[in-house]
Design a protein around this motif. Structure first.
Motif, short mmCIF file in Angstrom:
data_model
loop_
_atom_site.label_atom_id
_atom_site.label_comp_id
_atom_site.label_asym_id
_atom_site.label_seq_id
_atom_site.Cartn_x
_atom_site.Cartn_y
_atom_site.Cartn_z
N LEU A 173 1.57 9.39 11.95
CA LEU A 173 2.62 10.38 11.71
C LEU A 173 3.80 9.74 10.97
O LEU A 173 4.35 10.34 10.04
N HIS A 174 4.16 8.54 11.37
CA HIS A 174 5.27 7.83 10.71
C HIS A 174 4.95 7.59 9.24
O HIS A 174 5.79 7.80 8.37
N PHE A 175 3.72 7.17 8.96
CA PHE A 175 3.34 6.87 7.58
C PHE A 175 3.26 8.12 6.72
O PHE A 175 3.51 8.08 5.53
N ARG A 176 2.93 9.25 7.32
CA ARG A 176 2.93 10.51 6.58
C ARG A 176 4.36 10.91 6.19
O ARG A 176 4.59 11.42 5.11
N ASP A 177 5.30 10.65 7.11
CA ASP A 177 6.70 10.99 6.86
C ASP A 177 7.38 10.00 5.92
O ASP A 177 8.29 10.35 5.20
N ASP A 178 6.95 8.74 5.96
CA ASP A 178 7.56 7.68 5.14
C ASP A 178 6.51 7.08 4.23
O ASP A 178 6.04 5.97 4.44
N SER A 179 6.12 7.82 3.22
CA SER A 179 5.07 7.35 2.31
C SER A 179 5.55 6.21 1.41
O SER A 179 4.75 5.58 0.72
N GLY A 180 6.83 5.91 1.43
CA GLY A 180 7.38 4.83 0.61
C GLY A 180 6.97 3.44 1.05
O GLY A 180 7.17 2.47 0.34
N CYS A 181 6.38 3.33 2.25
CA CYS A 181 5.99 2.00 2.75
C CYS A 181 4.48 1.78 2.68
O CYS A 181 3.96 0.84 3.27
N LYS A 182 3.77 2.62 1.93
CA LYS A 182 2.31 2.55 1.88
C LYS A 182 1.82 1.18 1.42
O LYS A 182 0.88 0.62 1.99
N LYS A 183 2.42 0.62 0.41
CA LYS A 183 1.99 -0.68 -0.11
C LYS A 183 2.13 -1.77 0.96
O LYS A 183 1.22 -2.57 1.15
N GLU A 184 3.25 -1.77 1.65
CA GLU A 184 3.49 -2.77 2.69
C GLU A 184 2.52 -2.60 3.86
O GLU A 184 2.04 -3.57 4.43
N VAL A 185 2.23 -1.35 4.21
CA VAL A 185 1.28 -1.07 5.30
C VAL A 185 -0.09 -1.62 4.92
O VAL A 185 -0.75 -2.29 5.73
N GLU A 186 -0.52 -1.36 3.70
CA GLU A 186 -1.83 -1.84 3.26
C GLU A 186 -1.88 -3.37 3.22
O GLU A 186 -2.90 -3.96 3.56
N GLU A 187 -0.80 -4.01 2.81
CA GLU A 187 -0.75 -5.48 2.80
C GLU A 187 -0.88 -6.02 4.22
O GLU A 187 -1.63 -6.97 4.46
N ALA A 188 -0.13 -5.44 5.14
CA ALA A 188 -0.17 -5.89 6.53
C ALA A 188 -1.56 -5.66 7.13
O ALA A 188 -2.08 -6.52 7.85
N ARG A 189 -2.16 -4.51 6.85
CA ARG A 189 -3.52 -4.23 7.34
C ARG A 189 -4.50 -5.27 6.80
O ARG A 189 -5.36 -5.76 7.52
N ALA A 190 -4.36 -5.60 5.53
CA ALA A 190 -5.27 -6.58 4.91
C ALA A 190 -5.15 -7.94 5.58
O ALA A 190 -6.16 -8.62 5.79
N VAL A 191 -3.95 -8.34 5.93
CA VAL A 191 -3.75 -9.62 6.61
C VAL A 191 -4.43 -9.59 7.98
O VAL A 191 -5.15 -10.52 8.35
N LEU A 192 -4.24 -8.50 8.72
CA LEU A 192 -4.83 -8.41 10.06
C LEU A 192 -6.35 -8.34 10.03
O LEU A 192 -7.01 -8.84 10.93
N LEU A 193 -6.90 -7.72 9.01
CA LEU A 193 -8.34 -7.52 8.94
C LEU A 193 -9.08 -8.59 8.12
O LEU A 193 -10.30 -8.58 8.04
N ALA A 194 -8.34 -9.52 7.55
CA ALA A 194 -8.93 -10.56 6.71
C ALA A 194 -9.71 -11.56 7.55
O ALA A 194 -9.33 -11.85 8.69
N PRO A 195 -10.78 -12.11 7.00
CA PRO A 195 -11.50 -13.19 7.71
C PRO A 195 -10.55 -14.37 7.93
O PRO A 195 -9.59 -14.57 7.18
N SER A 196 -10.80 -15.13 8.96
CA SER A 196 -9.88 -16.22 9.35
C SER A 196 -9.77 -17.33 8.31
O SER A 196 -8.80 -18.07 8.31
N ASP A 197 -10.73 -17.46 7.40
CA ASP A 197 -10.67 -18.53 6.41
C ASP A 197 -9.94 -18.14 5.13
O ASP A 197 -9.84 -18.92 4.20
N VAL A 198 -9.40 -16.93 5.08
CA VAL A 198 -8.64 -16.48 3.91
C VAL A 198 -7.22 -17.02 4.01
O VAL A 198 -6.56 -16.90 5.03
N LYS A 199 -6.76 -17.64 2.95
CA LYS A 199 -5.41 -18.19 2.92
C LYS A 199 -4.39 -17.07 2.77
O LYS A 199 -4.59 -16.13 2.01
#
Length: 81
Positions: free
Chosen positions: A32-58
């Motif tokens: 719901l927050h992301f729907r209301d604040d679409s201006g942070c989409k890039k940052e959300v995707e970056e953070a998701r990528a870090v959390l979901l990345a394999p452990s050997d990714v720098k």
């Protein structure tokens, strides 16, 4: 270097839970927050990528930051059980 917003997401227990939880998220407060604040989409995707990345990714985080984040994520996962 990651923006402050990305780092903030990665330090937020609720966000970590939101990303790592395998159940549908359509009614999540984060969704719901992301729907209301679409201006942070890039940052959300970056953070998701870090959390979901394999452990050997720098990342741009120091080894100490990675260890702290990993510890917090494991703590969050244990809380899901």
């Amino acid at each position: 270097m990651y923006s402050n917003k990305v780092t903030d997401f990665l330090r937020e227990e609720g966000f970590i839970h939101y990303v790592l939880d395998e159940t549908p998220k359509a009614d999540s407060p984060w969704e719901l927050h992301f729907r209301d604040d679409s201006g942070c989409k890039k940052e959300v995707e970056e953070a998701r990528a870090v959390l979901l990345a394999p452990s050997d990714v720098k990342t741009m985080f120091s080894d100490m930051d990675c260890l702290e984040l990993k510890t917090r994520i494991l703590h969050t996962i244990k809380g899901l059980d």
